[in-house]
Design an enzyme around this catalytic site. Structure first.
Site, PDB file in Angstrom:
ATOM      1  N   ILE A 114       0.864  -1.176   0.000  1.00 17.79           N
ATOM      2  CA  ILE A 114       0.000   0.000   0.000  1.00 17.79           C
ATOM      3  C   ILE A 114       0.899   1.224   0.000  1.00 17.79           C
ATOM      4  CG2 ILE A 114      -1.760   1.310   1.243  1.00 17.79           C
ATOM      5  CD1 ILE A 114      -1.414  -2.327   2.059  1.00 17.79           C
ATOM      6  N   CYS A 115       0.600   2.171  -0.886  1.00 18.99           N
ATOM      7  CA  CYS A 115       1.302   3.438  -0.930  1.00 18.99           C
ATOM      8  C   CYS A 115       2.815   3.212  -1.098  1.00 18.99           C
ATOM      9  CB  CYS A 115       0.963   4.238   0.327  1.00 18.99           C
ATOM     10  SG  CYS A 115       1.295   6.004   0.229  1.00 18.99           S
ATOM     11  N   SER A 116       3.645   3.908  -0.334  1.00 24.04           N
ATOM     12  CA  SER A 116       5.095   3.817  -0.495  1.00 24.04           C
ATOM     13  C   SER A 116       5.675   2.507  -0.002  1.00 24.04           C
ATOM     14  CB  SER A 116       5.781   4.990   0.205  1.00 24.04           C
ATOM     15  OG  SER A 116       5.422   5.050   1.570  1.00 24.04           O
ATOM     16  N   THR A 134       2.675   3.222  -6.960  1.00 19.79           N
ATOM     17  CA  THR A 134       2.825   3.687  -5.584  1.00 19.79           C
ATOM     18  C   THR A 134       2.202   5.064  -5.521  1.00 19.79           C
ATOM     19  OG1 THR A 134       4.381   4.065  -3.762  1.00 19.79           O
ATOM     20  CG2 THR A 134       5.122   4.696  -5.980  1.00 19.79           C
TER      21      THR A 134
END
Length: 331
Positions: A114-116, A134
Site C-alpha cells: 500500500i502506498c510507499s 505507488t
C-alpha cells in the site's frame, strides 16, 4: 469455502496508520457480512513487526504487533501486505527484513503493498519485471532506484486475479485510500462480488474503482486569482464546454494572440490550451455520469465531445475505463 485465510500486515515505526487499518477493516467487514448471513469468518488478521508489542504510527497512535515477523512461517500466511509511511526508508535498509520478504514471496499466495510500501517490496527484489504503482509522489523514486520495475504511476493498484492487467500474486497500490480499493478487489476475488459490494456499502464506499483508474482527478482547479492574464478565461471555460474552444476562439476570448495564449498555458498550467480543455471536459463528463440523469449521448454533446465515440476514446485515455463502465460503478 477454503480454510480461514491468514491476512498479515507489517507495521513499523512511523508507518501510515490508514495504510494498515483501512485495508484490514475491509477484511474485518467481510467477516462481519458473512456472519450476518450465518457463515463463518473468512479471514483472521495479524500485525507483524520487528518485535511483538506497541508500534507508534506517524499519527502518534500506537498499533500492537501480534508477533515478530522473523518468527513467522510465511507458509501460514495467505496474504501479506506492506504499508507505507514516513518509516519506509528505515525498512528498505533493513537487510534482514528484505531477505525475509524475498523468501516469503514464494511462500504466500499474495504479497502486496500500500502506498510507499512498494519501495520496500522493490528493495526486496520482488517487483523486478512486474507492473507496480505507488503514491504519485514516490513514482519517480521507485523508477529511479529500481529500473527493473515496470512502474505504472497513473493507476490505483496492480492486482488482477486473471493476470491480464496486473498480477494476482505480487501487486502494489497507490496512496492511502487506494489500499482500501485493493482490499475490496481481494475480497471480491475470494468471496464474490456480493460480499464485496456489501462491504463497500457498509463502509460507504464505491465498488469498486478499477485498478487501472487514475490516482486522482485529472484536473485540479487552478487558483485563478494568481493567474491575472488567464483568470477570466479559466473562470469562463467550465460553463461553456459545449461551444467552440479551439485555440483561435480561446485567444479571441482572452484578447491575446494564439501563440501568447499557448505560451501562458504552458508556463502557468504546464499544458497546452487544448490539453486543458480536454481534461476539463472529461471532468465535466465524470460529474454528469455520476449524477446519472442523462444519456451518454447527451453528456457527450453538452461537454463538447459531440459524438459518444469521441467521449469514449478520450475517457478511456484519461481514466482507463469507458463512460458506460464509469456510470455503472459511480452513477
Amino acid at each position: 469455502m477454503d480454510a480461514v485465510r491468514q491476512i498479515a500486515c507489517l507495521i513499523f515505526p512511523d508507518v501510515m496508520s490508514l495504510d494498515v487499518v483501512g485495508p484490514l477493516q475491509v477484511f474485518a467487514s467481510a467477516n462481519a457480512e458473512r456472519q450476518r448471513q450465518g457463515l463463518p469468518a473468512a479471514y483472521t488478521l495479524r500485525l507483524l513487526a520487528a518485535e511483538a508489542g506497541p508500534v507508534a504510527t506517524s499519527a502518534g497512535l500506537r498499533l500492537h504487533a501480534d508477533q515478530a515477523w522473523r518468527e513467522v512461517d510465511a507458509r501460514e500466511l495467505d496474504t501479506l501486505l506492506i504499508p507505507g509511511g514516513l518509516g519506509v526508508d528505515a525498512q528498505r535498509a533493513d537487510l534482514a527484513l528484505l531477505a525475509w520478504l524475498h523468501g516469503a514471496e514464494t511462500q504466500v499466495r499474495r504479497l502486496g503493498s500500500i502506498c510507499s510500501g512498494a519501495l520496500i517490496l522493490a528493495a526486496a527484489g520482488v517487483l523486478d519485471g512486474r507492473p507496480a504503482t505507488t503514491h504519485w509522489a514516490d513514482t519517480d523514486e521507485l523508477q529511479r532506484c529500481h529500473p527493473a520495475v515496470v512502474v505504472q504511476g497513473n493507476r490505483l493498484h496492480t492486482y488482477d486475479p486473471r493476470n491480464r492487467d496486473g498480477d494476482a500474486h505480487v501487486f502494489t497500490s497507490a496512496g492511502v485510500t487506494a489500499g482500501i480499493d485493493l482490499a475490496l478487489a481481494l475480497v471480491e476475488a475470494d468471496l464474490g462480488r456480493a460480499i464485496a459490494l456489501a462491504v463497500a456499502r457498509r463502509l460507504v464506499m464505491f465498488l469498486r474503482r478499477p485498478g487501472g483508474q487514475t490516482q486522482f482527478s485529472t484536473l485540479l482547479a487552478p487558483e485563478t486569482a494568481r493567474l491575472p492574464r488567464l483568470g477570466a478565461l479559466l473562470d469562463w471555460l467550465p460553463g461553456n464546454l459545449g461551444g467552440d474552444l479551439s485555440l483561435p476562439a480561446l485567444a479571441e476570448r482572452a484578447c491575446l494572440a494564439p501563440r501568447t495564449l499557448s505560451r501562458l498555458f504552458v508556463q502557468e498550467l504546464g499544458m497546452s490550451p487544448g490539453r486543458y480543455v480536454e481534461r476539463l471536459r472529461v471532468e465535466a463528463a465524470r460529474a454528469l455520469l455520476q449524477d446519472a440523469q442523462m444519456s451518454i449521448a447527451t453528456i457527450a454533446r453538452l461537454t463538447g465531445f459531440g459524438h459518444p465515440e469521441n467521449l469514449r476514446r478520450t475517457f478511456h485515455k484519461h481514466l482507463a475505463v469507458s463512460p458506460q463502465e464509469y456510470a455503472e460503478r459511480f452513477g
